[in-house]
Design a protein around this motif. Structure first.
Motif, PDB file in Angstrom:
ATOM      1  N   ARG A   1       1.201  -0.932  -0.151  1.00  0.00           N
ATOM      2  CA  ARG A   1      -0.013  -0.156  -0.039  1.00  0.00           C
ATOM      3  C   ARG A   1       0.424   1.177   0.175  1.00  0.00           C
ATOM      4  N   ILE A   2       0.641   2.250  -0.587  1.00  0.00           N
ATOM      5  CA  ILE A   2       1.430   3.032  -1.058  1.00  0.00           C
ATOM      6  C   ILE A   2       0.442   4.497  -1.463  1.00  0.00           C
ATOM      7  N   THR A   3       1.001   5.639  -0.378  1.00  0.00           N
ATOM      8  CA  THR A   3      -0.136   6.539  -0.604  1.00  0.00           C
ATOM      9  C   THR A   3       1.229   7.972  -1.404  1.00  0.00           C
TER      10      THR A   3
ATOM     11  N   GLY B   1       4.850   5.760   1.724  1.00  0.00           N
ATOM     12  CA  GLY B   1       4.899   7.236   1.188  1.00  0.00           C
ATOM     13  C   GLY B   1       5.515   7.572  -0.385  1.00  0.00           C
TER      14      GLY B   1
ATOM     15  N   THR C   1       0.571  12.257   5.318  1.00  0.00           N
ATOM     16  CA  THR C   1      -0.605  11.182   6.099  1.00  0.00           C
ATOM     17  C   THR C   1       0.470  10.309   7.036  1.00  0.00           C
ATOM     18  N   ASP C   2      -0.110  10.217   7.572  1.00  0.00           N
ATOM     19  CA  ASP C   2       0.834   9.124   9.132  1.00  0.00           C
ATOM     20  C   ASP C   2       0.739   8.082   7.842  1.00  0.00           C
ATOM     21  N   ILE C   3       1.757   7.771   7.420  1.00  0.00           N
ATOM     22  CA  ILE C   3       1.749   6.633   6.918  1.00  0.00           C
ATOM     23  C   ILE C   3       2.061   5.418   8.225  1.00  0.00           C
TER      24      ILE C   3
ATOM     25  N   GLU D   1      -1.637   4.968   9.366  1.00  0.00           N
ATOM     26  CA  GLU D   1      -2.366   4.548   8.826  1.00  0.00           C
ATOM     27  C   GLU D   1      -2.424   3.364   7.996  1.00  0.00           C
ATOM     28  N   ARG D   2      -1.391   2.486   7.321  1.00  0.00           N
ATOM     29  CA  ARG D   2      -1.032   1.572   7.472  1.00  0.00           C
ATOM     30  C   ARG D   2      -0.476   1.191   5.945  1.00  0.00           C
ATOM     31  N   TYR D   3       0.600   2.470   5.921  1.00  0.00           N
ATOM     32  CA  TYR D   3       0.514   2.024   4.494  1.00  0.00           C
ATOM     33  C   TYR D   3       1.990   2.101   4.476  1.00  0.00           C
ATOM     34  N   ASP D   4       2.534   0.837   3.324  1.00  0.00           N
ATOM     35  CA  ASP D   4       3.538   0.412   3.331  1.00  0.00           C
ATOM     36  C   ASP D   4       4.565   1.599   3.516  1.00  0.00           C
TER      37      ASP D   4
ATOM     38  N   TYR E   1      10.310   4.978   4.200  1.00  0.00           N
ATOM     39  CA  TYR E   1       8.646   4.285   4.607  1.00  0.00           C
ATOM     40  C   TYR E   1       9.817   4.158   6.391  1.00  0.00           C
TER      41      TYR E   1
END
Length: 297
Positions: free
Chosen positions: A97-99, A144, A134-136, A139-142, A276
């Motif tokens: 997951r990427i933002t 950004g 976004t706080d990766i 927010e459980r992103y891998d 990351y």
């Protein structure tokens, strides 16, 4: 801690995040009644109310919020380590997951993924276009994507694109009715297509630099967008001047649909970086993605 407590904590975390027993039950593949019974059992053992339930919503109590803040990161770290172990196989697999903002998603991520994914059919990538910081982790992103100057110091940053410039553009029809600006301050007398970015607290001030002198101009106009495509359509329709990435307007400049002004005031921005958490355990799938995106120019 008893195994039952761990399982019940995991169930609580899903309900608290989803704010819904229905969605949480579907995610956990259990019935709503079983999930409700699990949460009640956890609350009884702790002697605390963790969730406030109404007919329309579910929300953590003060105790529930504290539990969510303290326990969730630890369980997620364990889950990440277990996932990394299960993915240690010949074929990289899993969801990443990427933002990212629209420009980097269109110009860098999409072309790279078009080459990468056919070679790794077991990798899935979810890209969320978002202009906020976004706080990766939360927010459980891998990972950004941000400009190099915007990456937090506690993150690992990998350069994935070259420096680029912005361009102020308008149509010949617009300039037939309005004089071309000779300096950035002249833009206040023009109809400009504004940009709303949460990272800048609202309307973005156009940024310029010349011979070491930095300048920000707050422009005005009839239109405000938070989307690059809509700004492009508006400027091509002659509705004002736009401030857009240079690479996105090159074709229109070449065919004469757009005219550029203030080019000498548009200095390069640091290129995009994939970032990351430094403590993140790289899975094979994520390592493959980083290698594919790394800028080698």
């Amino acid at each position: 801690m008893a195994r039952q407590n761990i399982n019940d904590l995991l169930a609580f975390l899903v309900v608290a995040r989803e704010r819904s027993f229905t969605r949480a039950a579907a995610q956990l593949d259990v019935s709503q009644s079983a999930l409700s019974h699990t949460i009640r059992g956890l609350e009884e053992r702790l002697g605390l109310r963790l969730l406030t339930r109404t007919t329309r919503s579910v929300a953590p109590t003060e105790a529930g919020e504290r539990l969510l803040r303290t326990v969730a990161p630890k369980l997620e770290e364990i889950d990440a380590e277990l996932s990394a172990l299960t993915e240690l196989r010949d074929k990289p697999a899993g969801t990443i997951r990427i933002t990212a903002a629209e420009h980097s998603a269109v110009t860098i991520l999409s072309p790279a993924l078009a080459k990468l994914l056919p070679r790794y059919p077991d990798i899935k990538v979810e890209v969320n276009v978002d202009y906020g910081f976004t706080d990766i982790v939360a927010e459980r992103y891998d990972a950004g994507v941000r400009l190099g100057e915007q990456v937090a110091k506690d993150m690992i940053a990998v350069r994935i694109g070259p420096d680029f410039r912005m361009a102020v553009v308008g149509t010949s029809g617009y300039f037939a009715l309005h004089p071309k600006p000779a300096r950035p301050q002249d833009l206040v007398a023009h109809s400009c297509i504004n940009i709303r970015l949460p990272t800048y607290g609202g309307i973005y001030a156009w940024e310029f630099e010349k011979r070491g002198r930095a300048l920000k101009v707050r422009v005005d106009g009839q239109l405000v967008f938070n989307n690059m495509t809509l700004r492009m359509n508006a400027v091509l329709a002659g509705l004002g001047l736009a401030y857009l990435p240079e690479d996105q307007v090159q074709a229109h400049l070449a065919d004469g649909r757009l005219i550029r002004v203030l080019a000498d005031w548009c200095a390069p921005f640091p290129g995009y970086h994939l970032y990351y958490p430094s403590r993140r355990q790289l899975t094979p799938a994520f390592a493959v993605l980083v290698a594919a995106l790394r800028y080698r120019g």
